[in-house]
Design a protein around this motif. Structure first.
Motif, mmCIF file in Angstrom:
data_model
loop_
_atom_site.group_PDB
_atom_site.id
_atom_site.type_symbol
_atom_site.label_atom_id
_atom_site.label_comp_id
_atom_site.label_asym_id
_atom_site.label_seq_id
_atom_site.Cartn_x
_atom_site.Cartn_y
_atom_site.Cartn_z
ATOM 1 N N SER A 130 -21.043 67.001 -56.623
ATOM 2 C CA SER A 130 -20.905 66.034 -55.543
ATOM 3 C C SER A 130 -22.284 65.574 -55.102
ATOM 4 O O SER A 130 -23.148 66.387 -54.778
ATOM 5 C CB SER A 130 -20.174 66.638 -54.353
ATOM 6 N N LEU A 131 -22.476 64.285 -55.104
ATOM 7 C CA LEU A 131 -23.723 63.690 -54.619
ATOM 8 C C LEU A 131 -23.648 63.469 -53.104
ATOM 9 O O LEU A 131 -24.663 63.446 -52.423
ATOM 10 C CB LEU A 131 -23.968 62.353 -55.334
ATOM 11 N N LYS A 132 -22.429 63.351 -52.561
ATOM 12 C CA LYS A 132 -22.292 63.080 -51.128
ATOM 13 C C LYS A 132 -22.319 64.341 -50.276
ATOM 14 O O LYS A 132 -22.719 64.305 -49.114
ATOM 15 C CB LYS A 132 -21.029 62.271 -50.836
ATOM 16 N N ASP A 133 -21.904 65.489 -50.820
ATOM 17 C CA ASP A 133 -21.777 66.704 -50.017
ATOM 18 C C ASP A 133 -23.077 67.279 -49.464
ATOM 19 O O ASP A 133 -23.028 67.960 -48.443
ATOM 20 C CB ASP A 133 -21.001 67.772 -50.780
ATOM 21 N N PRO A 134 -24.240 67.036 -50.071
ATOM 22 C CA PRO A 134 -25.463 67.523 -49.411
ATOM 23 C C PRO A 134 -25.732 66.823 -48.075
ATOM 24 O O PRO A 134 -26.449 67.331 -47.237
ATOM 25 C CB PRO A 134 -26.578 67.212 -50.414
ATOM 26 N N GLU A 135 -25.126 65.666 -47.872
ATOM 27 C CA GLU A 135 -25.278 64.913 -46.627
ATOM 28 C C GLU A 135 -24.090 65.195 -45.712
ATOM 29 O O GLU A 135 -22.977 65.394 -46.178
ATOM 30 C CB GLU A 135 -25.324 63.406 -46.919
ATOM 31 N N PRO A 136 -24.303 65.204 -44.403
ATOM 32 C CA PRO A 136 -23.168 65.424 -43.491
ATOM 33 C C PRO A 136 -22.200 64.240 -43.524
ATOM 34 O O PRO A 136 -22.603 63.100 -43.724
ATOM 35 C CB PRO A 136 -23.831 65.568 -42.124
ATOM 36 N N ASP A 137 -20.940 64.529 -43.320
ATOM 37 C CA ASP A 137 -19.907 63.493 -43.276
ATOM 38 C C ASP A 137 -20.133 62.636 -42.031
ATOM 39 O O ASP A 137 -20.067 63.152 -40.906
ATOM 40 C CB ASP A 137 -18.536 64.161 -43.224
ATOM 41 N N PRO A 138 -20.416 61.333 -42.187
ATOM 42 C CA PRO A 138 -20.678 60.496 -41.013
ATOM 43 C C PRO A 138 -19.470 60.391 -40.077
ATOM 44 O O PRO A 138 -19.633 60.185 -38.883
ATOM 45 C CB PRO A 138 -21.044 59.138 -41.600
ATOM 46 N N LEU A 139 -18.277 60.571 -40.589
ATOM 47 C CA LEU A 139 -17.084 60.498 -39.754
ATOM 48 C C LEU A 139 -17.049 61.637 -38.744
ATOM 49 O O LEU A 139 -16.677 61.442 -37.588
ATOM 50 C CB LEU A 139 -15.826 60.520 -40.621
ATOM 51 N N VAL A 140 -17.471 62.824 -39.148
ATOM 52 C CA VAL A 140 -17.468 63.980 -38.246
ATOM 53 C C VAL A 140 -18.437 63.744 -37.089
ATOM 54 O O VAL A 140 -18.087 63.933 -35.925
ATOM 55 C CB VAL A 140 -17.818 65.273 -39.009
ATOM 56 N N ALA A 141 -19.656 63.313 -37.408
ATOM 57 C CA ALA A 141 -20.647 63.056 -36.355
ATOM 58 C C ALA A 141 -20.175 61.935 -35.432
ATOM 59 O O ALA A 141 -20.317 62.018 -34.211
ATOM 60 C CB ALA A 141 -21.989 62.694 -36.977
ATOM 61 N N PHE A 142 -19.597 60.885 -35.993
ATOM 62 C CA PHE A 142 -19.097 59.767 -35.201
ATOM 63 C C PHE A 142 -17.988 60.238 -34.268
ATOM 64 O O PHE A 142 -17.992 59.931 -33.072
ATOM 65 C CB PHE A 142 -18.585 58.657 -36.120
ATOM 66 N N ALA A 143 -17.048 61.010 -34.800
ATOM 67 C CA ALA A 143 -15.919 61.480 -33.993
ATOM 68 C C ALA A 143 -16.382 62.395 -32.856
ATOM 69 O O ALA A 143 -15.858 62.325 -31.747
ATOM 70 C CB ALA A 143 -14.911 62.203 -34.879
ATOM 71 N N ARG A 144 -17.356 63.234 -33.130
ATOM 72 C CA ARG A 144 -17.853 64.147 -32.092
ATOM 73 C C ARG A 144 -18.543 63.394 -30.963
ATOM 74 O O ARG A 144 -18.451 63.790 -29.802
ATOM 75 C CB ARG A 144 -18.824 65.154 -32.701
ATOM 76 N N SER A 145 -19.233 62.321 -31.297
ATOM 77 C CA SER A 145 -19.997 61.615 -30.273
ATOM 78 C C SER A 145 -19.213 60.483 -29.601
ATOM 79 O O SER A 145 -19.560 60.074 -28.500
ATOM 80 C CB SER A 145 -21.289 61.051 -30.875
#
Length: 97
Positions: A48-63
């Motif tokens: 996975s090339l995306k998994d080293p980066e945090p999921d932007p949806l999680v950060a967006f939902a939290r904030s």
């Protein structure tokens, strides 16, 4: 990787939408990946090339959870309207039945 082939599926390339693989990576580019699975019989590694980066949806939902947020209509599909809320974050506004 020690003589094994590693493959990144389209779903594991990026959190963001893309039209062509070349928008995400190019031949010869050095990348950081996460190993998802190893198939010893076929001598393949799923990456996975995306998994080293945090999921932007999680950060967006939290904030932004519970807030009214502006967005841009990205496309209209049978289930409803897809709205771009932030970089890498899309939401579906369901159509009324």
């Amino acid at each position: 990787m020690g003589g094994l082939d590693g493959m990144v599926s389209a779903a594991n390339l990026s959190w963001a939408r893309f039209d062509h693989f070349s928008e995400v990576a190019r031949v010869g580019q050095s990348v950081t990946v996460v190993v998802l699975a190893i198939d010893r019989d076929r001598e393949r590694v799923s990456l996975s090339l995306k998994d080293p980066e945090p999921d932007p949806l999680v950060a967006f939902a939290r904030s932004r959870f519970g807030e009214e947020v502006p967005g841009i209509v990205d496309r209209i599909i049978p289930p409803g309207v897809v709205v771009r809320l932030d970089a890498g974050v899309h939401g579906l506004v369901p159509a009324d039945d």
